[in-house]
Design an enzyme around this catalytic site. Structure first.
Site, mmCIF file in Angstrom:
data_model
loop_
_atom_site.group_PDB
_atom_site.id
_atom_site.type_symbol
_atom_site.label_atom_id
_atom_site.label_comp_id
_atom_site.label_asym_id
_atom_site.label_seq_id
_atom_site.Cartn_x
_atom_site.Cartn_y
_atom_site.Cartn_z
ATOM 1 N N GLY A 46 18.966 11.343 73.159
ATOM 2 C CA GLY A 46 18.971 12.666 72.544
ATOM 3 C C GLY A 46 17.796 13.432 73.106
ATOM 4 O O GLY A 46 17.639 13.516 74.319
ATOM 5 N N GLU A 47 16.949 13.912 72.231
ATOM 6 C CA GLU A 47 15.749 14.636 72.669
ATOM 7 C C GLU A 47 14.561 13.966 71.980
ATOM 8 O O GLU A 47 14.438 14.004 70.758
ATOM 9 C CB GLU A 47 15.895 16.111 72.290
ATOM 10 C CG GLU A 47 15.213 17.057 73.270
ATOM 11 C CD GLU A 47 13.710 16.997 73.153
ATOM 12 O OE1 GLU A 47 13.018 16.976 74.190
ATOM 13 O OE2 GLU A 47 13.210 16.949 72.013
ATOM 14 N N SER A 48 13.722 13.340 72.796
ATOM 15 C CA SER A 48 12.717 12.432 72.220
ATOM 16 C C SER A 48 11.693 13.147 71.345
ATOM 17 O O SER A 48 11.230 12.576 70.352
ATOM 18 C CB SER A 48 12.024 11.638 73.327
ATOM 19 O OG SER A 48 11.425 12.504 74.270
ATOM 20 N N CYS A 77 17.401 5.736 76.475
ATOM 21 C CA CYS A 77 17.018 7.056 76.980
ATOM 22 C C CYS A 77 15.919 7.687 76.117
ATOM 23 O O CYS A 77 14.792 7.204 76.123
ATOM 24 C CB CYS A 77 18.258 7.934 77.103
ATOM 25 S SG CYS A 77 18.015 9.228 78.323
ATOM 26 N N ARG A 103 9.336 11.438 81.558
ATOM 27 C CA ARG A 103 10.560 12.098 81.060
ATOM 28 C C ARG A 103 11.232 12.897 82.172
ATOM 29 O O ARG A 103 10.575 13.394 83.077
ATOM 30 C CB ARG A 103 10.210 13.049 79.915
ATOM 31 C CG ARG A 103 9.816 12.339 78.648
ATOM 32 C CD ARG A 103 9.449 13.327 77.561
ATOM 33 N NE ARG A 103 10.582 14.148 77.153
ATOM 34 C CZ ARG A 103 10.508 15.094 76.213
ATOM 35 N NH1 ARG A 103 9.370 15.336 75.598
ATOM 36 N NH2 ARG A 103 11.568 15.795 75.893
ATOM 37 N N ILE A 135 21.438 10.536 82.043
ATOM 38 C CA ILE A 135 21.516 11.958 81.684
ATOM 39 C C ILE A 135 20.109 12.465 81.387
ATOM 40 O O ILE A 135 19.500 12.060 80.393
ATOM 41 C CB ILE A 135 22.425 12.174 80.445
ATOM 42 C CG1 ILE A 135 23.817 11.594 80.712
ATOM 43 C CG2 ILE A 135 22.506 13.654 80.092
ATOM 44 C CD1 ILE A 135 24.696 11.533 79.476
ATOM 45 N N ARG A 136 19.609 13.317 82.240
ATOM 46 C CA ARG A 136 18.205 13.795 82.114
ATOM 47 C C ARG A 136 17.303 12.614 81.745
ATOM 48 O O ARG A 136 16.505 12.671 80.815
ATOM 49 C CB ARG A 136 18.092 14.920 81.076
ATOM 50 C CG ARG A 136 18.840 16.173 81.498
ATOM 51 C CD ARG A 136 18.650 17.309 80.513
ATOM 52 N NE ARG A 136 17.258 17.710 80.488
ATOM 53 C CZ ARG A 136 16.567 17.926 79.375
ATOM 54 N NH1 ARG A 136 17.131 17.777 78.191
ATOM 55 N NH2 ARG A 136 15.327 18.298 79.442
ATOM 56 N N HIS A 172 22.470 5.131 79.373
ATOM 57 C CA HIS A 172 23.216 5.277 78.106
ATOM 58 C C HIS A 172 24.357 4.262 77.976
ATOM 59 O O HIS A 172 25.510 4.610 78.225
ATOM 60 C CB HIS A 172 23.839 6.675 78.034
ATOM 61 C CG HIS A 172 22.862 7.750 77.721
ATOM 62 N ND1 HIS A 172 22.550 8.122 76.440
ATOM 63 C CD2 HIS A 172 22.131 8.527 78.539
ATOM 64 C CE1 HIS A 172 21.663 9.092 76.469
ATOM 65 N NE2 HIS A 172 21.393 9.352 77.731
ATOM 66 N N GLU A 174 25.913 3.388 75.512
ATOM 67 C CA GLU A 174 26.870 3.780 74.465
ATOM 68 C C GLU A 174 27.935 4.732 75.001
ATOM 69 O O GLU A 174 28.874 5.071 74.288
ATOM 70 C CB GLU A 174 26.131 4.411 73.272
ATOM 71 C CG GLU A 174 25.578 5.809 73.492
ATOM 72 C CD GLU A 174 24.311 5.846 74.353
ATOM 73 O OE1 GLU A 174 23.961 4.811 74.967
ATOM 74 O OE2 GLU A 174 23.703 6.914 74.439
HETATM 75 N N1 GLN Z 1 15.450 14.186 78.478
HETATM 76 C C1 GLN Z 1 15.468 13.661 77.143
HETATM 77 C C2 GLN Z 1 14.047 13.498 76.611
HETATM 78 O O1 GLN Z 1 13.124 13.594 77.326
HETATM 79 C C3 GLN Z 1 16.156 12.322 77.099
HETATM 80 C C4 GLN Z 1 17.593 12.506 77.536
HETATM 81 C C5 GLN Z 1 18.554 11.576 76.905
HETATM 82 O O2 GLN Z 1 18.280 10.895 75.907
HETATM 83 N N2 GLN Z 1 19.734 11.582 77.462
HETATM 84 O O3 GLN Z 1 13.865 13.299 75.461
#
Ligand code: GLN
Length: 191
Positions: A46-48, A77, A103, A135-136, A172, A174
């Site tokens: 998600g977004e840490s 992630c 990140r 993903i990112r 990921h 999942e």
């Molecule tokens: N870029 C997100 C972060 O820095 C992590 C991306 C992800 O969980 N797919 O939090």
């Protein structure tokens, strides 16, 4: 086997889906009391920064650190970022794994990618590589102390690490139907 999935933000529902395919009925975790009776916890992607701030707001930081002393935790992630001890910027972290993380190490959303990786610690991991989705994604820049490198990209960059019952993957698992990482984690939680 009682596995929880931290459900503050990110793709926790996808983890629930894969766990169900291996016969685990997971519990969503939002408050400290939700941790009781669990054998292991997954922290999703998600977004840490958001996951960290919500964990602070929900009073979860200390309970998660206590939980980790005797139980398995797997961060995927953003979850791996949250487990780490240092990301070279100011955001709430659990500081549980002796890994440093960068990140968005591969660039922006458009630089997301998928790759088949041989996984030597899966029984059939050489013949049937694991399809890993980034993903990112973060990169694990360094692994120290009790933490060990589990998996690298062909160029040597670290994408999975383990420290006792703590597991970090920058991709990921999942988002694929292949349950082998979830099986690996359940075995860790059971051990
Ligand atoms: N870029 C997100 C972060 O820095 C992590 C991306 C992800 O969980 N797919 O939090």
């Amino acid at each position: 086997m009682n596995i929880g999935v931290l459900a503050l933000q990110g793709d926790f529902i996808e983890h629930v889906g894969v766990l169900q395919t291996i016969g685990v009925m997971p519990r969503l975790v939002r408050l400290p009391g939700d941790l009781s009776g669990l054998d292991g916890l997954i922290i999703p992607g998600g977004e840490s920064t958001t996951i960290g701030k919500l964990a602070e707001a929900f009073g979860l930081i200390h309970p998660l650190r206590e939980f980790s002393k005797t139980h398995a935790i797997w961060g995927t992630c953003a979850g791996a970022i949250f487990l780490s001890k240092d990301v070279h910027r100011d955001q709430p972290l659990l500081h549980l794994m002796d890994i440093t993380v960068e990140r968005n190490a591969f660039g922006r959303q458009v630089d997301s990618f998928e790759i088949d990786l041989p996984v030597p610690f899966f029984e059939d991991g050489q013949d049937h590589p694991y399809h890993a989705i980034f993903i990112r994604a973060p990169i694990i820049k360094s692994v120290a102390g009790e933490a060990k490198t589990l998996l690298t990209l062909p160029d040597g960059r670290i994408v999975a690490a383990q420290q006792g019952k703590l597991l970090a993957t920058s991709f990921h698992p999942e988002l694929t139907p292949d349950p082998r990482f979830h099986q690996y984690f359940s075995a860790l939680a059971r051990s």
